[in-house]
Design a protein around this motif. Sequence first.
Motif, PDB file in Angstrom:
ATOM      1  N   TYR A 193      93.675 -85.980  68.110  1.00 54.08           N
ATOM      2  CA  TYR A 193      93.014 -84.997  68.962  1.00 54.08           C
ATOM      3  C   TYR A 193      94.100 -84.170  69.636  1.00 54.08           C
ATOM      4  O   TYR A 193      94.854 -84.672  70.462  1.00 54.08           O
ATOM      5  CB  TYR A 193      92.109 -85.682  69.991  1.00 54.08           C
ATOM      6  CG  TYR A 193      90.902 -86.308  69.342  1.00 54.08           C
ATOM      7  CD1 TYR A 193      89.735 -85.564  69.178  1.00 54.08           C
ATOM      8  CD2 TYR A 193      90.938 -87.593  68.847  1.00 54.08           C
ATOM      9  CE1 TYR A 193      88.621 -86.106  68.558  1.00 54.08           C
ATOM     10  CE2 TYR A 193      89.836 -88.148  68.223  1.00 54.08           C
ATOM     11  CZ  TYR A 193      88.687 -87.398  68.090  1.00 54.08           C
ATOM     12  OH  TYR A 193      87.594 -87.931  67.460  1.00 54.08           O
ATOM     13  N   SER A 195      79.851 -77.355  77.538  1.00 50.21           N
ATOM     14  CA  SER A 195      80.343 -77.537  76.181  1.00 50.21           C
ATOM     15  C   SER A 195      81.837 -77.820  76.220  1.00 50.21           C
ATOM     16  O   SER A 195      82.508 -77.501  77.189  1.00 50.21           O
ATOM     17  CB  SER A 195      80.106 -76.283  75.331  1.00 50.21           C
ATOM     18  OG  SER A 195      78.738 -76.014  75.197  1.00 50.21           O
ATOM     19  N   GLN A 203      89.807 -79.795  69.321  1.00 46.65           N
ATOM     20  CA  GLN A 203      90.748 -79.445  68.255  1.00 46.65           C
ATOM     21  C   GLN A 203      91.361 -80.744  67.744  1.00 46.65           C
ATOM     22  O   GLN A 203      91.928 -81.513  68.512  1.00 46.65           O
ATOM     23  CB  GLN A 203      91.834 -78.526  68.816  1.00 46.65           C
ATOM     24  CG  GLN A 203      92.850 -78.082  67.803  1.00 46.65           C
ATOM     25  CD  GLN A 203      93.929 -77.223  68.449  1.00 46.65           C
ATOM     26  OE1 GLN A 203      94.060 -77.156  69.660  1.00 46.65           O
ATOM     27  NE2 GLN A 203      94.710 -76.569  67.630  1.00 46.65           N
ATOM     28  N   HIS A 232      90.688 -79.178  62.394  1.00 44.21           N
ATOM     29  CA  HIS A 232      89.295 -78.819  62.637  1.00 44.21           C
ATOM     30  C   HIS A 232      89.109 -78.395  64.087  1.00 44.21           C
ATOM     31  O   HIS A 232      89.763 -78.915  64.984  1.00 44.21           O
ATOM     32  CB  HIS A 232      88.395 -80.009  62.352  1.00 44.21           C
ATOM     33  CG  HIS A 232      88.399 -80.439  60.925  1.00 44.21           C
ATOM     34  ND1 HIS A 232      87.427 -81.228  60.392  1.00 44.21           N
ATOM     35  CD2 HIS A 232      89.248 -80.187  59.899  1.00 44.21           C
ATOM     36  CE1 HIS A 232      87.663 -81.455  59.121  1.00 44.21           C
ATOM     37  NE2 HIS A 232      88.779 -80.839  58.800  1.00 44.21           N
ATOM     38  N   TYR A 286      85.879 -77.909  66.698  1.00 37.26           N
ATOM     39  CA  TYR A 286      84.452 -78.138  66.902  1.00 37.26           C
ATOM     40  C   TYR A 286      84.037 -77.642  68.275  1.00 37.26           C
ATOM     41  O   TYR A 286      84.796 -77.735  69.239  1.00 37.26           O
ATOM     42  CB  TYR A 286      84.128 -79.636  66.847  1.00 37.26           C
ATOM     43  CG  TYR A 286      84.249 -80.255  65.488  1.00 37.26           C
ATOM     44  CD1 TYR A 286      83.198 -80.210  64.589  1.00 37.26           C
ATOM     45  CD2 TYR A 286      85.416 -80.901  65.103  1.00 37.26           C
ATOM     46  CE1 TYR A 286      83.308 -80.798  63.338  1.00 37.26           C
ATOM     47  CE2 TYR A 286      85.536 -81.489  63.863  1.00 37.26           C
ATOM     48  CZ  TYR A 286      84.476 -81.431  62.983  1.00 37.26           C
ATOM     49  OH  TYR A 286      84.595 -82.012  61.752  1.00 37.26           O
ATOM     50  N   TYR A 333      81.268 -78.670  70.939  1.00 37.46           N
ATOM     51  CA  TYR A 333      80.392 -79.805  71.209  1.00 37.46           C
ATOM     52  C   TYR A 333      79.603 -79.556  72.480  1.00 37.46           C
ATOM     53  O   TYR A 333      80.181 -79.310  73.542  1.00 37.46           O
ATOM     54  CB  TYR A 333      81.231 -81.081  71.344  1.00 37.46           C
ATOM     55  CG  TYR A 333      80.421 -82.329  71.592  1.00 37.46           C
ATOM     56  CD1 TYR A 333      79.769 -82.961  70.554  1.00 37.46           C
ATOM     57  CD2 TYR A 333      80.318 -82.863  72.875  1.00 37.46           C
ATOM     58  CE1 TYR A 333      79.034 -84.113  70.775  1.00 37.46           C
ATOM     59  CE2 TYR A 333      79.587 -84.007  73.113  1.00 37.46           C
ATOM     60  CZ  TYR A 333      78.943 -84.629  72.059  1.00 37.46           C
ATOM     61  OH  TYR A 333      78.205 -85.762  72.285  1.00 37.46           O
ATOM     62  N   ASN A 363      75.081 -81.862  70.206  1.00 43.00           N
ATOM     63  CA  ASN A 363      75.300 -81.235  68.905  1.00 43.00           C
ATOM     64  C   ASN A 363      76.755 -80.838  68.764  1.00 43.00           C
ATOM     65  O   ASN A 363      77.376 -80.369  69.719  1.00 43.00           O
ATOM     66  CB  ASN A 363      74.429 -79.984  68.734  1.00 43.00           C
ATOM     67  CG  ASN A 363      72.970 -80.323  68.547  1.00 43.00           C
ATOM     68  OD1 ASN A 363      72.627 -81.431  68.158  1.00 43.00           O
ATOM     69  ND2 ASN A 363      72.103 -79.382  68.834  1.00 43.00           N
ATOM     70  N   ARG A 364      77.272 -80.994  67.546  1.00 47.95           N
ATOM     71  CA  ARG A 364      78.648 -80.625  67.242  1.00 47.95           C
ATOM     72  C   ARG A 364      78.619 -79.584  66.132  1.00 47.95           C
ATOM     73  O   ARG A 364      78.037 -79.817  65.082  1.00 47.95           O
ATOM     74  CB  ARG A 364      79.432 -81.859  66.810  1.00 47.95           C
ATOM     75  CG  ARG A 364      80.876 -81.582  66.523  1.00 47.95           C
ATOM     76  CD  ARG A 364      81.625 -82.835  66.216  1.00 47.95           C
ATOM     77  NE  ARG A 364      81.197 -83.388  64.935  1.00 47.95           N
ATOM     78  CZ  ARG A 364      81.818 -84.366  64.312  1.00 47.95           C
ATOM     79  NH1 ARG A 364      82.860 -84.937  64.845  1.00 47.95           N
ATOM     80  NH2 ARG A 364      81.381 -84.798  63.160  1.00 47.95           N
ATOM     81  N   ILE A 365      79.241 -78.433  66.387  1.00 43.45           N
ATOM     82  CA  ILE A 365      79.292 -77.341  65.416  1.00 43.45           C
ATOM     83  C   ILE A 365      80.729 -77.189  64.945  1.00 43.45           C
ATOM     84  O   ILE A 365      81.636 -77.018  65.773  1.00 43.45           O
ATOM     85  CB  ILE A 365      78.809 -76.019  66.041  1.00 43.45           C
ATOM     86  CG1 ILE A 365      77.356 -76.127  66.505  1.00 43.45           C
ATOM     87  CG2 ILE A 365      78.970 -74.858  65.054  1.00 43.45           C
ATOM     88  CD1 ILE A 365      76.911 -74.952  67.360  1.00 43.45           C
ATOM     89  N   LEU A 366      80.944 -77.240  63.639  1.00 42.74           N
ATOM     90  CA  LEU A 366      82.275 -77.005  63.089  1.00 42.74           C
ATOM     91  C   LEU A 366      82.535 -75.507  63.091  1.00 42.74           C
ATOM     92  O   LEU A 366      81.809 -74.740  62.462  1.00 42.74           O
ATOM     93  CB  LEU A 366      82.375 -77.556  61.659  1.00 42.74           C
ATOM     94  CG  LEU A 366      83.691 -77.305  60.942  1.00 42.74           C
ATOM     95  CD1 LEU A 366      84.840 -78.022  61.633  1.00 42.74           C
ATOM     96  CD2 LEU A 366      83.588 -77.743  59.487  1.00 42.74           C
ATOM     97  N   THR A 379      88.008 -75.215  59.713  1.00 44.84           N
ATOM     98  CA  THR A 379      88.904 -76.281  59.251  1.00 44.84           C
ATOM     99  C   THR A 379      90.312 -75.730  59.061  1.00 44.84           C
ATOM    100  O   THR A 379      91.167 -76.397  58.519  1.00 44.84           O
ATOM    101  CB  THR A 379      88.421 -76.886  57.921  1.00 44.84           C
ATOM    102  OG1 THR A 379      88.384 -75.854  56.934  1.00 44.84           O
ATOM    103  CG2 THR A 379      87.056 -77.520  58.066  1.00 44.84           C
ATOM    104  N   ASN A 405      78.291 -66.874  66.946  1.00 43.27           N
ATOM    105  CA  ASN A 405      78.944 -67.803  66.005  1.00 43.27           C
ATOM    106  C   ASN A 405      79.671 -67.068  64.889  1.00 43.27           C
ATOM    107  O   ASN A 405      79.654 -67.492  63.736  1.00 43.27           O
ATOM    108  CB  ASN A 405      77.939 -68.805  65.419  1.00 43.27           C
ATOM    109  CG  ASN A 405      77.343 -69.694  66.481  1.00 43.27           C
ATOM    110  OD1 ASN A 405      78.019 -70.081  67.424  1.00 43.27           O
ATOM    111  ND2 ASN A 405      76.076 -70.004  66.347  1.00 43.27           N
TER     112      ASN A 405
END
Length: 145
Positions: free
Chosen positions: A34, A46, A50, A64, A66, A68, A74-77, A80, A112
Amino acid sequence: MLIKWEIVVLFFVEINGQIPTKLTLEEFLNSTDYLSIVLEPNHGQSTLIQMKKRIWDKNINEQHLYLYSLQTKNRILITTKATDAKPQWKDDFILLKLKDKPSLQIYSTVTNQFYPLEIEKNEEIHSFTWSTRNQSVFIATERKK
């Protein structure tokens, strides 16, 4: 003057089934680093996470990013293809550098979508940050020879 500090500690743990008493070499090497966790600046609802993750079958490390939600879990990517540069969050926008893009990117948490922030092609980005007063961005670059 009294200063009140609040510390938020987040632990993201995923356990499938039972915790093994012995780890195989593959399980030991399958780790995630992390790199940063940034709390949303306005409402704190939120976090931006990283992380660096090893993709063994491709023999690469991916970074990655995210988003969160602390309310909905909910976790949104987001991508990557993040870099070691720490993303900078201001209002509904996240300023970040991607590996496959020469420019900085502005990610909108509302739409987004990514929006490029173009710089000259022969400039290498070293660091960046948002202005404290408005939606301006400061970028430290070096001209490539």
